[in-house]
Design a protein around this motif. Structure first.
Motif, PDB file in Angstrom:
ATOM      1  N   GLY A 300       6.082  30.884  19.691  1.00 29.25           N
ATOM      2  CA  GLY A 300       6.292  32.249  19.233  1.00 29.25           C
ATOM      3  C   GLY A 300       7.196  32.299  18.025  1.00 29.25           C
ATOM      4  O   GLY A 300       7.859  31.313  17.671  1.00 29.25           O
ATOM      5  N   ARG A 301       7.234  33.465  17.409  1.00 23.60           N
ATOM      6  CA  ARG A 301       7.911  33.600  16.117  1.00 23.60           C
ATOM      7  C   ARG A 301       9.385  34.041  16.251  1.00 23.60           C
ATOM      8  O   ARG A 301      10.250  33.563  15.535  1.00 23.60           O
ATOM      9  CB  ARG A 301       7.179  34.637  15.255  1.00 23.60           C
ATOM     10  N   LYS A 302       9.668  34.951  17.159  1.00 22.29           N
ATOM     11  CA  LYS A 302      10.948  35.655  17.158  1.00 22.29           C
ATOM     12  C   LYS A 302      12.149  34.724  17.324  1.00 22.29           C
ATOM     13  O   LYS A 302      13.125  34.809  16.570  1.00 22.29           O
ATOM     14  CB  LYS A 302      10.953  36.720  18.259  1.00 22.29           C
ATOM     15  N   GLY A 303      12.106  33.853  18.311  1.00 27.33           N
ATOM     16  CA  GLY A 303      13.253  32.992  18.579  1.00 27.33           C
ATOM     17  C   GLY A 303      13.606  32.098  17.406  1.00 27.33           C
ATOM     18  O   GLY A 303      14.783  31.926  17.062  1.00 27.33           O
ATOM     19  N   LEU A 304      12.588  31.531  16.770  1.00 25.42           N
ATOM     20  CA  LEU A 304      12.841  30.669  15.616  1.00 25.42           C
ATOM     21  C   LEU A 304      13.482  31.443  14.468  1.00 25.42           C
ATOM     22  O   LEU A 304      14.370  30.932  13.779  1.00 25.42           O
ATOM     23  CB  LEU A 304      11.533  30.028  15.147  1.00 25.42           C
ATOM     24  N   ILE A 305      13.028  32.688  14.276  1.00 29.37           N
ATOM     25  CA  ILE A 305      13.593  33.495  13.184  1.00 29.37           C
ATOM     26  C   ILE A 305      15.055  33.834  13.463  1.00 29.37           C
ATOM     27  O   ILE A 305      15.927  33.662  12.599  1.00 29.37           O
ATOM     28  CB  ILE A 305      12.761  34.770  12.977  1.00 29.37           C
ATOM     29  N   VAL A 306      15.341  34.304  14.667  1.00 31.19           N
ATOM     30  CA  VAL A 306      16.711  34.717  15.001  1.00 31.19           C
ATOM     31  C   VAL A 306      17.677  33.536  14.890  1.00 31.19           C
ATOM     32  O   VAL A 306      18.711  33.611  14.197  1.00 31.19           O
ATOM     33  CB  VAL A 306      16.760  35.320  16.409  1.00 31.19           C
ATOM     34  N   TRP A 307      17.354  32.449  15.566  1.00 30.39           N
ATOM     35  CA  TRP A 307      18.264  31.312  15.561  1.00 30.39           C
ATOM     36  C   TRP A 307      18.329  30.630  14.198  1.00 30.39           C
ATOM     37  O   TRP A 307      19.371  30.080  13.813  1.00 30.39           O
ATOM     38  CB  TRP A 307      17.874  30.318  16.656  1.00 30.39           C
ATOM     39  N   GLY A 308      17.230  30.702  13.446  1.00 29.77           N
ATOM     40  CA  GLY A 308      17.258  30.159  12.089  1.00 29.77           C
ATOM     41  C   GLY A 308      18.209  30.922  11.184  1.00 29.77           C
ATOM     42  O   GLY A 308      18.953  30.323  10.387  1.00 29.77           O
ATOM     43  N   MET A 309      18.207  32.258  11.287  1.00 29.87           N
ATOM     44  CA  MET A 309      19.133  33.060  10.489  1.00 29.87           C
ATOM     45  C   MET A 309      20.575  32.765  10.881  1.00 29.87           C
ATOM     46  O   MET A 309      21.466  32.646  10.016  1.00 29.87           O
ATOM     47  CB  MET A 309      18.829  34.549  10.653  1.00 29.87           C
ATOM     48  N   TRP A 310      20.833  32.645  12.163  1.00 26.75           N
ATOM     49  CA  TRP A 310      22.195  32.377  12.610  1.00 26.75           C
ATOM     50  C   TRP A 310      22.667  30.979  12.209  1.00 26.75           C
ATOM     51  O   TRP A 310      23.842  30.773  11.893  1.00 26.75           O
ATOM     52  CB  TRP A 310      22.298  32.582  14.118  1.00 26.75           C
ATOM     53  N   LEU A 311      21.761  30.011  12.208  1.00 24.44           N
ATOM     54  CA  LEU A 311      22.129  28.661  11.772  1.00 24.44           C
ATOM     55  C   LEU A 311      22.447  28.651  10.277  1.00 24.44           C
ATOM     56  O   LEU A 311      23.403  27.988   9.842  1.00 24.44           O
ATOM     57  CB  LEU A 311      20.988  27.692  12.083  1.00 24.44           C
ATOM     58  N   GLN A 312      21.685  29.385   9.484  1.00 26.53           N
ATOM     59  CA  GLN A 312      22.002  29.516   8.060  1.00 26.53           C
ATOM     60  C   GLN A 312      23.398  30.119   7.858  1.00 26.53           C
ATOM     61  O   GLN A 312      24.166  29.657   7.002  1.00 26.53           O
ATOM     62  CB  GLN A 312      20.970  30.407   7.365  1.00 26.53           C
ATOM     63  N   ALA A 313      23.692  31.160   8.621  1.00 26.36           N
ATOM     64  CA  ALA A 313      25.002  31.799   8.500  1.00 26.36           C
ATOM     65  C   ALA A 313      26.122  30.812   8.800  1.00 26.36           C
ATOM     66  O   ALA A 313      27.131  30.735   8.077  1.00 26.36           O
ATOM     67  CB  ALA A 313      25.088  33.010   9.436  1.00 26.36           C
ATOM     68  N   ALA A 314      25.950  30.018   9.866  1.00 24.37           N
ATOM     69  CA  ALA A 314      26.972  29.032  10.224  1.00 24.37           C
ATOM     70  C   ALA A 314      27.154  28.005   9.109  1.00 24.37           C
ATOM     71  O   ALA A 314      28.282  27.603   8.784  1.00 24.37           O
ATOM     72  CB  ALA A 314      26.583  28.335  11.530  1.00 24.37           C
ATOM     73  N   ALA A 315      26.060  27.588   8.507  1.00 20.77           N
ATOM     74  CA  ALA A 315      26.139  26.608   7.423  1.00 20.77           C
ATOM     75  C   ALA A 315      26.887  27.168   6.217  1.00 20.77           C
ATOM     76  O   ALA A 315      27.692  26.464   5.584  1.00 20.77           O
ATOM     77  CB  ALA A 315      24.727  26.174   7.019  1.00 20.77           C
ATOM     78  N   LEU A 316      26.646  28.430   5.888  1.00 21.16           N
ATOM     79  CA  LEU A 316      27.339  29.046   4.752  1.00 21.16           C
ATOM     80  C   LEU A 316      28.841  29.176   5.028  1.00 21.16           C
ATOM     81  O   LEU A 316      29.667  28.961   4.126  1.00 21.16           O
ATOM     82  CB  LEU A 316      26.725  30.405   4.432  1.00 21.16           C
ATOM     83  N   PHE A 317      29.195  29.531   6.255  1.00 19.19           N
ATOM     84  CA  PHE A 317      30.617  29.588   6.603  1.00 19.19           C
ATOM     85  C   PHE A 317      31.262  28.205   6.463  1.00 19.19           C
ATOM     86  O   PHE A 317      32.413  28.083   6.027  1.00 19.19           O
ATOM     87  CB  PHE A 317      30.795  30.104   8.033  1.00 19.19           C
ATOM     88  N   MET A 318      30.508  27.138   6.818  1.00 20.27           N
ATOM     89  CA  MET A 318      31.039  25.780   6.675  1.00 20.27           C
ATOM     90  C   MET A 318      31.308  25.435   5.213  1.00 20.27           C
ATOM     91  O   MET A 318      32.355  24.867   4.875  1.00 20.27           O
ATOM     92  CB  MET A 318      30.044  24.767   7.259  1.00 20.27           C
ATOM     93  N   VAL A 319      30.364  25.766   4.336  1.00 25.39           N
ATOM     94  CA  VAL A 319      30.545  25.470   2.909  1.00 25.39           C
ATOM     95  C   VAL A 319      31.787  26.167   2.376  1.00 25.39           C
ATOM     96  O   VAL A 319      32.597  25.579   1.649  1.00 25.39           O
ATOM     97  CB  VAL A 319      29.306  25.888   2.090  1.00 25.39           C
ATOM     98  N   ALA A 320      31.969  27.433   2.754  1.00 26.27           N
ATOM     99  CA  ALA A 320      33.086  28.217   2.236  1.00 26.27           C
ATOM    100  C   ALA A 320      34.433  27.740   2.781  1.00 26.27           C
ATOM    101  O   ALA A 320      35.436  27.745   2.060  1.00 26.27           O
ATOM    102  CB  ALA A 320      32.881  29.695   2.567  1.00 26.27           C
ATOM    103  N   ALA A 321      34.451  27.316   4.051  1.00 26.75           N
ATOM    104  CA  ALA A 321      35.721  27.047   4.722  1.00 26.75           C
ATOM    105  C   ALA A 321      36.179  25.595   4.616  1.00 26.75           C
ATOM    106  O   ALA A 321      37.389  25.320   4.702  1.00 26.75           O
ATOM    107  CB  ALA A 321      35.617  27.441   6.195  1.00 26.75           C
ATOM    108  N   LEU A 322      35.242  24.652   4.461  1.00 26.76           N
ATOM    109  CA  LEU A 322      35.582  23.234   4.501  1.00 26.76           C
ATOM    110  C   LEU A 322      35.528  22.636   3.102  1.00 26.76           C
ATOM    111  O   LEU A 322      34.923  23.198   2.191  1.00 26.76           O
ATOM    112  CB  LEU A 322      34.634  22.496   5.444  1.00 26.76           C
ATOM    113  N   ASN A 323      36.143  21.462   2.949  1.00 26.12           N
ATOM    114  CA  ASN A 323      36.238  20.847   1.622  1.00 26.12           C
ATOM    115  C   ASN A 323      35.867  19.374   1.712  1.00 26.12           C
ATOM    116  O   ASN A 323      36.291  18.672   2.628  1.00 26.12           O
ATOM    117  CB  ASN A 323      37.653  20.989   1.056  1.00 26.12           C
ATOM    118  N   GLY A 324      35.045  18.913   0.762  1.00 29.72           N
ATOM    119  CA  GLY A 324      34.667  17.506   0.721  1.00 29.72           C
ATOM    120  C   GLY A 324      33.160  17.324   0.744  1.00 29.72           C
ATOM    121  O   GLY A 324      32.427  18.090   1.382  1.00 29.72           O
TER     122      GLY A 324
END
Length: 417
Positions: A300-324
């Motif tokens: 199905g489509r919904k679960g992949l979309i929801v969790w994919g958006m949230w995983l992207q958000a987590a990755a962006l927070f990592m780029v902003a907060a961490l260094n190296g």
């Protein structure tokens, strides 16, 4: 244009739906879309650095203007591409896209001012709106309703793997030659010539496949463009959820295109490691779509979309907060994985709902909203970056990405392909 050389179109008795039945044309369209993706990859690493180093632009918002011009022109071209595909034929629109894209690398190579780069990206956006749209639509036409996720996943795999590979190659070439141009952009000349040649000489139109599939659906009254636009954008909750998620997905991609090279350079990375980071994100995105596309057909489509958006958000927070470099490499991989979960699944979700007789228009409207996100993301991130710093721009877009996933979780209803 060279119609005498075009292979004869299939008759009704010869037309079949399915990947196995149409594998030659399907494989050819994968190759064509790899060249389409390569044209975007030309700019992922080098062009933002051209703005800051060659043209001495101090404003992040001004540097991001080349992505805004790309996103706006691509979005509005997407809006008409489906209508043209239905009335004029998929192949002709594909060829038109390549003809418009052919001057782009030359304009960047010869650009005496930043306005030339912006103008080149208007042409690139129009080219992508026609060419990439047609490769997606034609693959969906060929395979029929059972394998849409697989078809879209393979199409986007080819395009974004080439985005990543070309982003790496342009960074490597610039590092080896010690110059941001012209050498990195010679790749684009080759891509455009090969893509145009294959499209003219070997690609076949898929209109007969559309008619065959439509014959297996209940007949519907003709639907006008305005009705399809309103239904896709607002009235159907599944289509609305997909459109807003597509817009935000490309909003964060537009931000990363404009901001990441400047962010990493400001923290001491050279052109080559920046090229690696810029390659990993679309590279993982491209490769993983070969898994996530068909997975959406099964789960199905919904679960992949929801969790994919949230995983992207987590990755962006990592780029902003961490260094190296190591942290940024891991975050880029997560960002690519999250985008791979979302990107082909959204296209398949639109195709699940739209009737074959207006599917091309619905997909073009979805792609209008999705690619408008490039402009919104680049300009929004530029404004936040100028006012508060680049890290805040990245984190702010991460928050919007998380909220978009919440909207999908609430609004979208699961619909099997």
């Amino acid at each position: 244009m060279a119609e005498a050389k075009t292979p004869p179109q299939p008759t009704d008795s010869a037309v079949r739906l399915g990947l196995r039945e149409n594998w030659r044309q399907f494989a050819l369209l994968i190759l064509v879309n790899a060249f389409v993706g390569g044209m975007v990859g030309l700019e992922r690493t080098v062009v933002p650095l051209l703005g800051s180093e060659d043209f001495k632009l101090a404003s992040t918002t001004v540097i991001a203007s080349f992505i805004a011009s790309f996103g706006i022109s691509k979005a509005f071209t997407n809006l008409v591409s489906g209508q043209l595909a239905d009335s004029w034929g998929r192949k002709r629109v594909l060829i038109l896209g390549w003809v418009i894209g052919l001057p782009v690398p030359f304009l960047i190579i010869w650009a005496p001012s930043w306005s030339w780069i912006v103008s080149a990206n208007v042409l690139l956006g129009i080219s992508q709106g026609f060419a990439w749209s047609m490769t997606v639509i034609m693959k969906i036409d060929l395979v029929g309703p059972k394998s849409r996720g697989l078809a879209v996943g393979l199409n986007e795999f080819a395009g974004y793997l080439m985005v990543g590979l070309t982003a790496f190659l342009t960074g490597w070439i610039a590092s080896e030659t010690g110059a941001l141009r012209p050498e990195p952009f010679y790749l684009g000349i080759g891509y455009a010539v090969l893509g145009l040649g294959l499209s003219v000489l070997l690609v076949r139109d898929t209109s007969e496949h559309v008619r065959l599939e439509a014959g297996n659906h209940p007949k519907v009254d003709p639907v006008g463009f305005k009705e399809v636009f309103m239904r896709t954008s607002f009235r159907d909750r599944n289509l609305f959820a997909a459109c807003q998620a597509g817009l935000v997905n490309n909003l964060n991609d537009g931000m990363s295109w404009a901001i990441f090279p400047l962010f990493f350079a400001a923290r001491g990375l050279g052109v080559e490691p920046i090229g690696v980071l810029k390659a990993v994100y679309p590279g993982v995105w491209g490769v993983m779509q070969t898994i996530t596309g068909p997975l959406s057909d099964r789960l199905g489509r919904k679960g992949l979309i929801v969790w994919g958006m949230w995983l992207q958000a987590a990755a962006l927070f990592m780029v902003a907060a961490l260094n190296g470099f190591g942290w940024w490499l891991g975050a880029s991989m997560l960002l690519g994985l999250g985008t791979a979960m979302v990107y082909p699944t959204l296209l398949a979700a639109i195709s699940d709902v739209a009737h074959p007789t207006w599917r091309a228009r619905s997909l073009s409207i979805y792609r209008f909203w999705r690619d408008l996100g490039y402009a919104v993301g680049a300009l929004l991130a530029g404004l936040i970056g100028d006012a508060f710093g680049l890290a805040w721009a990245i984190a702010g877009v991460g928050l919007l990405t998380f909220l978009s996933g919440v909207i999908v979780a609430v609004a979208m209803q699961e619909a099997k392909a």
